[in-house]
Design a protein around this motif. Structure first.
Motif, mmCIF file in Angstrom:
data_model
loop_
_atom_site.group_PDB
_atom_site.id
_atom_site.type_symbol
_atom_site.label_atom_id
_atom_site.label_comp_id
_atom_site.label_asym_id
_atom_site.label_seq_id
_atom_site.Cartn_x
_atom_site.Cartn_y
_atom_site.Cartn_z
ATOM 1 N N ARG A 51 14.918 2.571 23.128
ATOM 2 C CA ARG A 51 14.500 1.924 24.198
ATOM 3 C C ARG A 51 15.301 2.105 25.218
ATOM 4 N NH1 ARG A 51 15.166 -4.454 22.812
ATOM 5 N NH2 ARG A 51 17.363 -4.511 22.632
ATOM 6 N N ILE A 52 15.017 2.109 26.508
ATOM 7 C CA ILE A 52 15.720 1.879 27.755
ATOM 8 C C ILE A 52 15.548 0.597 28.228
ATOM 9 C CG2 ILE A 52 15.661 2.742 30.083
ATOM 10 C CD1 ILE A 52 14.391 5.391 29.213
ATOM 11 N N VAL A 53 16.870 0.154 28.420
ATOM 12 C CA VAL A 53 17.086 -1.063 28.793
ATOM 13 C C VAL A 53 17.391 -1.143 30.479
ATOM 14 C CG1 VAL A 53 18.351 -3.265 28.564
ATOM 15 C CG2 VAL A 53 17.865 -1.851 26.604
ATOM 16 N N ILE A 54 16.711 -2.037 31.248
ATOM 17 C CA ILE A 54 16.876 -2.223 32.513
ATOM 18 C C ILE A 54 17.979 -2.986 32.624
ATOM 19 C CG2 ILE A 54 15.640 -2.996 34.683
ATOM 20 C CD1 ILE A 54 12.951 -2.672 33.301
ATOM 21 N N PRO A 55 18.722 -2.849 33.947
ATOM 22 C CA PRO A 55 19.889 -3.560 34.527
ATOM 23 C C PRO A 55 19.720 -5.211 34.003
ATOM 24 C CG PRO A 55 19.721 -2.075 35.786
ATOM 25 C CD PRO A 55 18.563 -2.010 35.058
#
Length: 154
Positions: A51-55
């Motif tokens: 997964r890619i996590v947003i700030p």
């Protein structure tokens, strides 16, 4: 590929080593610099979630590692999680291939989905060139492009 799929392909040459480019594609200390402050989470093994996590802590995209051959090839499934109209397209496939060519690496990216006219592929075809250009700038000059440093999507 058939007419029943959407596809985005991109090739960029980066003056670096394959090992350094591989790390820059996967490791948070790199991705935060050129990919809008985001980072990826995974065990980086076949079958592992990704997964890619947003700030702000939200999940931007998710999927699963399909194939990994460091530092040569990565294949994963990918679904957008924060824009409903893109999430509806379902899972796509992303392939990175890295080939050392003298003092540079040929990075080939293929992002496709088994759905004609997918909104998701249209969206990533706008994002990938800027992200990969910023990655190139980071590795070659030490600084990413200003436009890709901060998350701006609501």
């Amino acid at each position: 590929m058939t007419e029943s799929a959407s596809r985005f392909a991109y090739v960029i040459y980066i003056r670096t080593t394959r090992d350094k480019l591989w790390r820059a594609l996967l490791e948070p200390e790199f991705t935060r610099q050129y990919w809008a402050g985001t980072w990826q989470e995974s065990d980086w093994k076949p079958g592992a979630p990704w997964r890619i996590v947003i700030p702000d802590g939200r999940i931007a995209d998710s999927g699963e590692i399909v194939e990994i051959d460091p530092p040569r090839r990565l294949v994963l499934t990918w679904r957008n999680e924060f824009r409903p109209e893109l999430r509806e397209d379902g899972h796509s496939t992303l392939i990175y291939e890295l080939e050392q060519q003298g003092d540079m690496v040929k990075l080939t990216l293929l992002h496709e989905i088994a759905r004609p006219g997918a909104k998701f592929i249209e969206a990533v075809s706008q994002g990938w060139p800027a992200i990969l250009s910023s990655l190139k700038s980071l590795l070659e000059t030490g600084a990413p492009l200003e436009a890709t440093r901060k998350w701006t999507v609501k």
